[in-house]
Design an enzyme around this catalytic site. Structure first.
Site: not given
Ligand code: ADP
Ligand code: ASP
Ligand code: MG
Length: 814
Positions: A609, A611, A613, A664, A678, A682, A796
């Site tokens: 969830v 990236a 963070l 990406g 998605d 999450k 990313g």
């Protein structure tokens, strides 16, 4: 007076013998010196092997003896000028002829008694010591050779005879009083009994010869010259980071040697300790290294442990039964039976319930032990008071040794904590009341891992090793590898963490390297690797059985997610970027979390969830500190944010999506993002981590995508989006009309979760989200008016890789 003993490798060949000449020459100039020598390396084994061949009726022994003869003659030729060679050549040939005669006798009689074994084995030391003495003479170094059998007396317990100290001391002193030579050379290992028959002091017993002489002569010191720079903190063959111990007490050194530190023969220190004669262990090949000093008292070395030793090939015998409880005499009978048959007991444990007695013995004694113990307790077994003896093989014992452990709580806690964390099952434990040794019986296959993990804990506070197994080398994977490569030195210096990527795999290939894959050219190495086989990858990971192992899943593969359970069972931690496991049916998610906990493994998936963070970590901090999550509002799709932040009806929606994929941000199949799937996964993961038992079908999804776009291939999807451009334009225009922005929002409240496209007003926290930003608002009991906000780039490859990296490091801290 000083006694120097040179072991087998120190006298393995002419080159080494020249080295010992230099050592002795410098040492022997001022002090009277006794030099005890072993047989050339491997010769004792060879001689005994010839005897066994002969006893088995195999005449190959004569070929082996020819090789032995050639080996010794070669040393003679290399060491001495031609003028000195002939009498030694004759001597060597005579001796080996005698050996051949003995072997012929064994062959004919089919009998190889302990007495004959001693005769046969004695030739190794006899020949080596004679060659060395003759070499010294040829070099002009005066010396006197004496046969140990004339001055060291033992009983007739062949192959491990007991020394008659009184008699030997008398003979040794008589000899030395009547001899004036400054340098005496003596064969180690051999002695004789009352009848003058050759005996030996046990394998490795040349050290003992040195001790017997040192004690009888009140030597100033005894030096054991070998092929390592001292007694090491662990067996250097198993622990590459083992270090020489500078100073060690007699007691500690005895414990270590009894528990497998082969560098000194266990009985050696006993006679020397009595007279406080210091013992040095020195390296023949690096004589300037300081080596180890063994003496009465030692200095604190900063850790309570002096060394870790191990014995492999151990069997555990368990005598169990309710009939033993409270009845004296069972252990007496058990030990008597073992002693009567010469079976040596290495370790004993008995729980206070008295329901079982456990005894560790050498592997090869196990079958015999079963036979005699079952016989000794035949009646009790028949009456079902005890069970037939249970034998477990393929075990090893490791022991922590240190005088300072006494009265220091916490050492065994640390020891067993480390073993547990590394998935090493402990079968039995023993600690004597001297508190100088804590021993644990474990599986043989775990011994290297266990020793290294313990060594790291007690002797290498400088760094810990983390062994990483990566699958997935796509966008995120390659960034992760680059980040690890860049950060390795920093981590070693600042976090004392040595990260090694031991294995790499992608959907096509896999490579392994125990020392760590070279991260500079991993791509080429992987291209040339073996074909990917996930089962084999996991199998190799388990076979390697390395400490602090972590499996890193950077794939989107359900096949990889399906093996997590198998990995946890082997106590390996998992860092998953792959969301499939955590968004699989609740029972599976729960079982995996439980399995990780049960097996002391970590399971981190922060990048599932947002990236890198800190979303899941923050959520866990709330729960761990006793707070309750009441509501979550979040924008969790980097892709959808990018799309709605960049779409203004001017460039087509399909183009903007294509741009997101190119940058990406999307999942490999962008429909997973566009459909809201998605985001559903999450919010479900966040809900589950907050304590909710949610499944995907419990989540409401108001999809904004026309259903026609979601069929067929990815290309069909792009084409169909173009056809539906009017639909997307309208979505945008409707929001713009109200002065609002479009955001795809996920919510969780009162056990219910939903996702959908929302019109967001300018005053809302979500309004000012740019690029690929994610945001999560946590409402909790403590944060009930103003939520805690976590916001930042949520997609990313670079940031996702850094999140995975942080999780990898976290496994070491967990
Ligand atoms: P030598 O032939 O000189 O008597 P050994 O082979 O008997 O030598 O003993 C030396 C060997 O003991 C070393 O080469 C090393 O591999 C092994 N060893 C096992 N444990 C230890 C330890 N704790 N410290 C040093 N050496 C050890
Ligand atoms: N040569 C004997 C052995 O190999 C004794 C020794 O080397 O200490 O066991
Ligand atoms: Mg030895």
């Amino acid at each position: 007076m000083q006694v120097l003993k040179f072991g087998g490798t120190s006298v393995a060949n002419a080159g080494n013998i020249k080295k010992i000449k230099n050592i002795i020459h410098t040492k022997a100039t001022h002090t009277r010196t006794v030099v005890v020598v072993s047989a050339f390396a491997g010769v004792t084994d060879k001689l005994l092997q010839c005897g066994s061949l002969a006893a088995d009726g195999d005449n190959k022994y004569s070929t082996e003896l020819k090789k032995l003869s050639a080996q010794h003659l070669e040393a003679v030729n290399e060491l001495m000028p031609v003028s000195h060679q002939s009498h030694m050549q004759i001597f060597v040939m005579q001796q080996l002829n005698q050996v051949e005669d003995i072997c012929n006798g064994i062959y004919l009689l089919n009998e190889f008694s302990a007495k004959t074994r001693d005769r046969l084995a004695s030739y190794g030391e006899l020949i080596s010591s004679k060659i060395i003495s003759a070499f010294f003479s040829s070099e002009g170094i005066a010396n006197y050779w004496v046969d140990a059998r004339s001055i060291i007396k033992t009983n007739s317990q062949h192959t491990h005879a007991i020394v008659d100290f009184q008699n030997s001391e008398k003979l040794i002193n008589e000899f030395f009083n009547n001899n004036n030579d400054g340098l005496i050379i003596i064969p180690g290992f051999i002695a004789s009994d009352e009848g003058g028959h050759t005996t030996t002091l046990g394998r490795g017993g040349s050290d003992y010869t040195a001790a017997i002489l040192g004690e009888a002569l009140n030597a100033a010191n005894v030096e054991i010259w070998t092929d390592v720079s001292g007694m090491m903190t662990a067996d250097p063959r198993l622990v590459s980071n083992a270090k020489p111990i500078k100073v060690i007490s007699y007691h500690e050194a005895m414990e270590l040697s009894h528990f497998g530190a082969k560098v000194i023969y266990p009985p050696t220190l006993q006679p020397l300790m009595k007279k406080s004669i210091p013992v040095w262990i020195k390296n023949t090949f690096l004589p300037e290294d300081s080596g180890t000093l063994i003496k009465s008292d030692t200095v604190n070395n900063g850790t309570m442990i002096r060394g870790i030793s191990s014995i492999s090939q151990v069997a555990l015998l368990s005598l169990e039964g309710s009939g033993m409880v409270g009845i004296p005499g069972f252990s007496k009978r058990l030990f008597e039976a073992l002693a009567h048959h010469d079976i040596n007991v290495i370790l004993i444990t008995q729980a206070s319930s008295e329901h079982s007695i456990c005894v560790g013995v050498e592997h090869q004694s196990a079958a015999k032990a079963k036979e005699i113990i079952d016989k000794a307790f035949a009646l009790e077994i028949e009456l079902q008071k005890v069970h037939p003896l249970v034998i477990e093989k393929d075990l090893a014992i490791l022991a922590l040794v240190g005088d300072q452990m006494k009265s220091h709580p916490g050492i065994s806690g640390r020891m067993f904590g480390i073993l547990g964390r590394n998935g090493v099952n402990v079968r039995a434990i023993a600690q004597g009341s001297s508190e100088r040794n804590i021993s644990a019986v474990i599986n043989s296959k775990d011994i290297t891992k266990a020793l290294n993990a313990l060594h790291e804990e007690f002797f290498e506070p400088s760094y810990k090793q983390l062994n990483v197994f990566i699958v997935g080398t796509g966008n995120v994977g390659s960034k992760l590898i680059a980040q690890i490569a860049q950060q390795q030195a920093y981590l070693q210096q600042n976090l004392l963490l040595q990260i090694r990527v031991v294995a790499l795999g992608n959907s096509r290939r896999m490579i392994f390297n125990d020392k760590g894959v070279n991260l500079k050219n991993w791509k080429e190495a992987l291209e040339n690797g073996e074909a990917m086989d996930l089962g084999e990858y996991i199998n190799q990971m388990q076979q390697k059985n390395l400490r602090n192992s972590v499996f890193v899943d950077i794939t989107a593969s359900d096949k990889v997610a399906a093996v997590y359970e198998q990995i946890f069972i082997k106590n390996v931690s998992i860092v998953a970027c792959n969301k499939i496991a955590c968004s699989s049916p609740y029972n599976n998610y729960f079982k995996l979390k439980e399995s990780a906990r049960d097996h002391n493994a970590s399971f981190f998936f922060e990048t599932n969830v947002g990236a890198s963070l800190p979303i899941i970590a923050t959520l866990n901090d709330f729960l761990n500190s006793g707070d309750t999550i009441t509501r979550i509002e979040a924008v969790l799709s980097g892709t959808l944010n990018f799309v709605f932040n960049n779409y203004d009806g001017k460039i087509s929606f399909a183009e903007v999506v294509r741009q997101a994929q190119k940058e990406g941000y999307t999942e490999p199949d962008p429909r997973l993002d566009l459909s809201g799937m998605d985001v559903m996964r999450k919010i479900m993961i966040l809900a589950r981590e907050s304590g909710g038992k949610l499944e995907m079908e419990d989540i409401t999804n108001e999809s904004f995508m026309p259903s026609s776009c979601m069929k067929g291939s990815v290309e069909d999807f792009y084409n169909e989006m173009k056809n539906e451009e009017a639909h997307f334009k309208k979505l945008f225009a409707d929001a713009e009309k109200e002065g609002k922005k479009l955001k795809f929002v996920a919510s969780y409240k009162d056990g219910k979760a939903s996702v959908g496209l929302k019109h967001i007003a300018p005053e809302h926290d979500f309004y000012h989200l740019y690029g690929k930003d994610n945001i999560v608002l946590f409402y909790t009991d403590r944060y009930n008016d103003q939520p805690m906000v976590v916001k930042g780039a949520g997609a990313g490859a670079e940031v996702t890789a850094s999140g995975v990296f942080a999780d990898i490091i976290r496994t070491m801290k967990a």
